[in-house]
Write a protein that holds these residues in place. Structure first.
Motif, short mmCIF file in Angstrom:
data_model
loop_
_atom_site.label_atom_id
_atom_site.label_comp_id
_atom_site.label_asym_id
_atom_site.label_seq_id
_atom_site.Cartn_x
_atom_site.Cartn_y
_atom_site.Cartn_z
N GLY A 3 -19.57 -38.00 -11.98
CA GLY A 3 -18.25 -37.49 -11.61
C GLY A 3 -18.31 -37.01 -10.18
O GLY A 3 -19.23 -37.38 -9.44
N CYS A 52 -18.61 -38.62 -16.73
CA CYS A 52 -18.72 -39.65 -17.76
C CYS A 52 -20.17 -40.12 -17.88
O CYS A 52 -21.04 -39.70 -17.12
N CYS A 68 -13.12 -37.20 -16.71
CA CYS A 68 -14.25 -38.15 -16.69
C CYS A 68 -15.05 -38.00 -17.98
O CYS A 68 -15.45 -39.00 -18.59
N GLY A 95 -12.35 -41.43 -17.05
CA GLY A 95 -11.77 -41.07 -15.75
C GLY A 95 -11.94 -42.13 -14.67
O GLY A 95 -12.06 -43.33 -14.95
N CYS A 131 -8.03 -32.95 -14.27
CA CYS A 131 -8.80 -33.52 -13.16
C CYS A 131 -8.50 -32.74 -11.88
O CYS A 131 -7.71 -33.19 -11.07
#
Ligand code: SF4
Length: 178
Positions: free
Chosen positions: A13, A59, A85, A90, A148
């Motif tokens: 991320g 992620c 994410c 994301g 986010c």
């Protein structure tokens, strides 16, 4: 009273979610009375055993991310996916239509880089997964905190609920997308 152990780690991320965590400002001091941070990307501490709340930002995009996610799942009673994410994949999922070879070629060969147009092949490097995945597709997640990044208010609410022994339910109007 024993402090509640909390560990946080980042996967793939932009670190914006952890910056949002720091935006808690003086509320961090309040939390510090109740929690002990045993692992964090911004400290040298890396003790992830017997943790009550584990927080994962980012992620799962490579083999190292898989290892960290599994280690956190194994060592944490409650696992929180922090940010879009982690919850959905994301922005990094934009590479999913491409093969790993294509991603590496675009990053290292077609783009000016510090490695002279060569794709790194050190065995120590993590391998890209063919698809970027949200955390819950790799390990069980107990709490999803989208955004986010998620707002400091939403993070504080979630942590406060967890410390009170409740699973937080984040109201839709508390979600933030900057
Ligand atoms: Fe960055 Fe947004 Fe992903 Fe958090 S959710 S790591 S702020 S891109």
């Amino acid at each position: 009273m024993a402090k509640v152990k909390i560990a946080s780690e980042w996967l793939t991320g932009c670190a914006g979610c952890h910056m949002s965590l720091l935006d808690l400002d003086e509320r961090l001091v309040r939390l510090a009375e109740a929690i002990e941070i045993t692992s964090s990307p911004i400290t040298d501490l890396k003790h992830t055993h017997d943790v009550v709340v584990g927080i994962l930002e980012g992620c799962v995009a490579n083999s190292a991310n898989v290892d960290v996610a599994k280690q956190m799942r194994q060592n944490c009673q409650i696992l929180v996916a922090l940010g879009d994410c982690a919850c959905l994949g994301g922005v990094p999922t934009m590479r999913n239509p491409l093969s790993c070879e294509e991603v590496l070629r675009r990053a290292y060969v077609e783009t000016e880089s510090t490695v002279d147009g060569a794709i790194p092949d050190d065995d120590e490097l993590a391998c890209l997964l063919s698809q970027v995945r949200p955390v819950h597709e790799v390990v069980k997640v107990d709490v999803s905190l989208p955004g986010c990044p998620p707002s400091a208010d939403a993070i504080y609410f979630a942590l406060s609920e967890l410390l009170a022994g409740r699973i937080p339910v984040i109201a839709g109007d508390n979600l933030r997308y900057d």
